[in-house]
Design an enzyme around this catalytic site. Structure first.
Site, PDB file in Angstrom:
ATOM      1  N   LYS A  15     -19.862 -39.002  -1.843  1.00 19.43           N
ATOM      2  CA  LYS A  15     -20.303 -38.842  -2.714  1.00 19.43           C
ATOM      3  C   LYS A  15     -19.615 -39.207  -3.669  1.00 19.43           C
ATOM      4  CE  LYS A  15     -22.931 -36.721  -6.286  1.00 19.43           C
ATOM      5  NZ  LYS A  15     -23.547 -35.188  -6.862  1.00 19.43           N
ATOM      6  N   GLU A  75     -10.929 -35.123   3.055  1.00 23.01           N
ATOM      7  CA  GLU A  75     -11.311 -34.343   4.655  1.00 23.01           C
ATOM      8  C   GLU A  75     -11.732 -36.345   5.081  1.00 23.01           C
ATOM      9  OE1 GLU A  75     -12.724 -32.274   2.643  1.00 23.01           O
ATOM     10  OE2 GLU A  75     -12.573 -30.473   4.395  1.00 23.01           O
ATOM     11  N   GLY A 101     -25.056 -33.082  -2.689  1.00 19.69           N
ATOM     12  CA  GLY A 101     -24.460 -33.966  -1.927  1.00 19.69           C
ATOM     13  C   GLY A 101     -25.048 -33.051  -0.746  1.00 19.69           C
ATOM     14  N   ARG A 102     -26.166 -32.222  -0.613  1.00 19.78           N
ATOM     15  CA  ARG A 102     -27.012 -31.083   0.124  1.00 19.78           C
ATOM     16  C   ARG A 102     -28.153 -31.662   0.049  1.00 19.78           C
ATOM     17  NH1 ARG A 102     -23.857 -27.965  -3.642  1.00 19.78           N
ATOM     18  NH2 ARG A 102     -25.526 -26.751  -4.833  1.00 19.78           N
ATOM     19  N   GLU A 119     -24.808 -23.684   0.389  1.00 21.71           N
ATOM     20  CA  GLU A 119     -23.818 -23.893  -1.035  1.00 21.71           C
ATOM     21  C   GLU A 119     -24.489 -23.797  -2.759  1.00 21.71           C
ATOM     22  OE1 GLU A 119     -20.899 -27.182  -0.362  1.00 21.71           O
ATOM     23  OE2 GLU A 119     -22.256 -27.767  -0.736  1.00 21.71           O
ATOM     24  N   HIS A 123     -30.966 -15.869  25.437  1.00 26.82           N
ATOM     25  CA  HIS A 123     -30.136 -15.772  26.217  1.00 26.82           C
ATOM     26  C   HIS A 123     -28.308 -15.585  25.647  1.00 26.82           C
ATOM     27  CE1 HIS A 123     -32.567 -16.763  29.804  1.00 26.82           C
ATOM     28  NE2 HIS A 123     -33.128 -17.708  28.269  1.00 26.82           N
TER      29      HIS A 123
END
Ligand code: F6P
Length: 534
Positions: A203, A209, A263-264, A351, A382
């Protein structure tokens, strides 16, 4: 001054109803419980009957939502007003999925034409890649797509790509998110740059990163194909078109979106480009339509809290967080293709609602968003289900399952679903002590461990869209009750700033860091960073 919800009489009324609910007793005294606690929205059936509540509690919680005026909060959001005050932005992911011909007014302007223009450009581009009309620099077809992004620019497309595995008809997609070079290496291993399209999804186009990974992958293209190939192998999705252009992306290959898409909440925007290439524009459109269907459900029922499925889910979550002391909520899809849904919902919820200051800047006095975690069934049975059945924590669970597998083998699918139904039942009703058994006390299941069961006919693009929008609105309504801004994320900033300073120190060795603990760790790191791995 905005009222604190916990001072309202409606809140006190809910508090007065806190008691231990015995699910077996509730079901035996109320023959309609299973039906009356089940909601339907679109293709989703949402059974809340095996939760630790009663009709009275549910009604009292709905009154809390009314008191918090969540309907007005929704109308402001849906009206395109500036509801993300700390960033001075409207919040309009709902506008990404309005059908052609409907208006979507955001900050006083109808954005529907812009939305459909970008969607059209994304669809044409995806079709060109899928059909082979657009090829790589050497004329070869694109067989692979690498999406570089993080957070909302990764989790949504990556989750949906796996979720819609059975609908893939285009190139394979791969996702690079972590700045750890191992991530890029693992993804690029075996890929041929001549047949790989790279999408830089960000965005802001400033996320450290993503930019570091984009530089590394651009180098991979240049090394393999020469600098001239970059323009046909690298595309970008961003609101920062200028930064993308100065990174070397051909402006014709930049797909935009808008600052009113968080963003999310951005999977329905051009951030979904990799998914559109994989499943095609038609399936992507079906996902958007599924989201819109739930948006409409919310708009139509926002004044009737008990008829509004995401709102009921939201107040149930509040019941657990604020009245019963639950700190987490587990998401357990009995659908392997949804194995990334818990991580996606983790960002969506944590967030959005991981806040301790309310809209007007006061410290909140209540627990806000829960810790969201989970993983697919039956695998979880499990691993962590032991704790869910016999541990000391209260963990409300959302089970998600489907009537039909999307691509055959109904028999094994039946086995899968038998497990979902069994888990929900066993958690709710338990098993009493059988003194005749050895270690009898270890074999007791107390029951009264709550779960919601969400079912749909099959995991189709539309159903995926419905599920996403259902959770988006549940998160929104929880935030609205707590009076927090669910749409900013200032909590991620400090770590970014500190990492920047530390990054400097790792390179130049000069002391930028004052705290002695971190300083020692950095010294250790610097003294080991050039040694080979023993
Ligand atoms: O982690 C913070 C965050 O801003 C998320 O909200 C966002 O989804 C992610 O970083 C990626 O941001 P961008 O798309 O700007 O690279």
């Amino acid at each position: 001054m905005t009222e604190r919800i916990e001072s309202a009489p409606e809140w006190a009324a809910v508090r007065s109803l806190v008691k231990s609910v015995d699910l077996a007793a509730e079901f035996s005294s109320d023959s309609r419980r299973a039906e009356d606690f089940t909601m339907r929205v679109g293709d989703l059936l949402i059974d809340t009957s095996k939760n630790l509540w009663t009709r009275e509690i549910r009604t009292a919680l709905a009154e809390v939502a009314r008191r918090a005026d969540v309907a007005e909060a929704w109308r402001r959001l849906r009206g395109g007003e500036i509801v993300n005050e700390s960033e001075a932005r409207p919040v309009a992911h709902w506008a990404l999925r309005v059908p052609v011909g409907s208006s979507a007014v955001v900050a006083g302007r109808d954005v529907s034409t812009d939305v459909h223009e970008v969607l059209g450009a994304v669809s044409r581009f995806a079709d060109d890649i899928r059909s082979g009309r657009r090829t790589g620099a050497t004329g070869q077809l694109f067989t692979d797509v690498v999406n570089i992004g993080i957070g909302g620019s990764d989790l949504g497309p990556a989750m949906a790509y796996d979720a819609l595995r059975a609908f893939r008809t285009g190139p394979r997609c791969h996702f690079v998110s972590n700045v750890d070079p191992a991530n890029t290496r693992a993804v690029l291993h075996g890929l041929d740059p001549a047949r790989t399209l790279v999408i830089v999804s960000s965005k802001t186009f400033t996320t450290a990163e993503t930019m570091a990974n984009a530089v590394a992958v651009r180098e991979w293209i240049v090394d393999g194909l020469g600098a001239g190939a970059v323009s046909s192998h690298l595309v970008a999705v961003t609101t920062n078109t200028r930064a993308a252009a100065s990174f070397g992306v051909d402006p014709a290959n930049v797909f935009g979106f808008w600052d009113w898409v968080g963003g999310r909440y951005s999977l329905g925007s051009a951030i979904g480009l990799s998914l559109v290439i994989a499943v095609g524009p038609v399936a992507f459109g079906e996902m958007l339509a599924g989201m819109h269907l739930v948006d409409e459900h919310v708009s139509q029922s926002v004044d009737q809290p008990l008829a509004n499925a995401p709102l009921v889910h939201a107040v149930l979550s509040i019941w657990y967080s604020n009245f019963l002391g639950a700190e987490t909520r587990a998401i357990v899809p009995y659908a392997h293709d949804l194995h990334r849904l818990p991580a996606y919902l983790q960002q969506l919820d944590m967030e959005s609602n991981g806040k301790s200051v309310d809209r007007v800047g006061r410290n909140v006095a209540l627990s806000t968003g829960p810790i969201v975690w989970g993983g697919p069934g039956t695998d979880g049975q499990h691993a962590y289900f032991q704790l869910l059945h016999q541990g000391t924590h209260l963990v409300p669970i959302d089970f998600i399952g489907f009537a039909r597998p999307v691509d055959g083998d109904q028999e094994r699918h039946d086995a899968l679903m038998a497990n979902l139904f069994a888990q929900s039942q066993a958690l709710a009703f338990g098993r009493p002590l059988d003194a005749s058994l050895p270690s009898a006390e270890h074999r007791v299941f107390t029951g009264n461990r709550p779960s919601t069961v969400i079912l749909a006919p099959a995991l189709t693009p539309s159903v995926l869209g419905q599920l996403i929008a259902f959770y988006e609105h549940s998160v929104f309504f929880q935030g609205a009750v707590w009076g927090i801004n669910s749409f900013d994320q200032w909590g991620v900033e400090l770590g970014k700033d500190v990492a920047h300073g530390i990054g400097q120190e790792l390179v130049d060795g000069r002391h930028h860091v004052s705290d002695p603990a971190t300083r020692r760790l950095i010294e250790w790191y610097r003294s080991h960073r050039h040694r080979s791995v023993e």
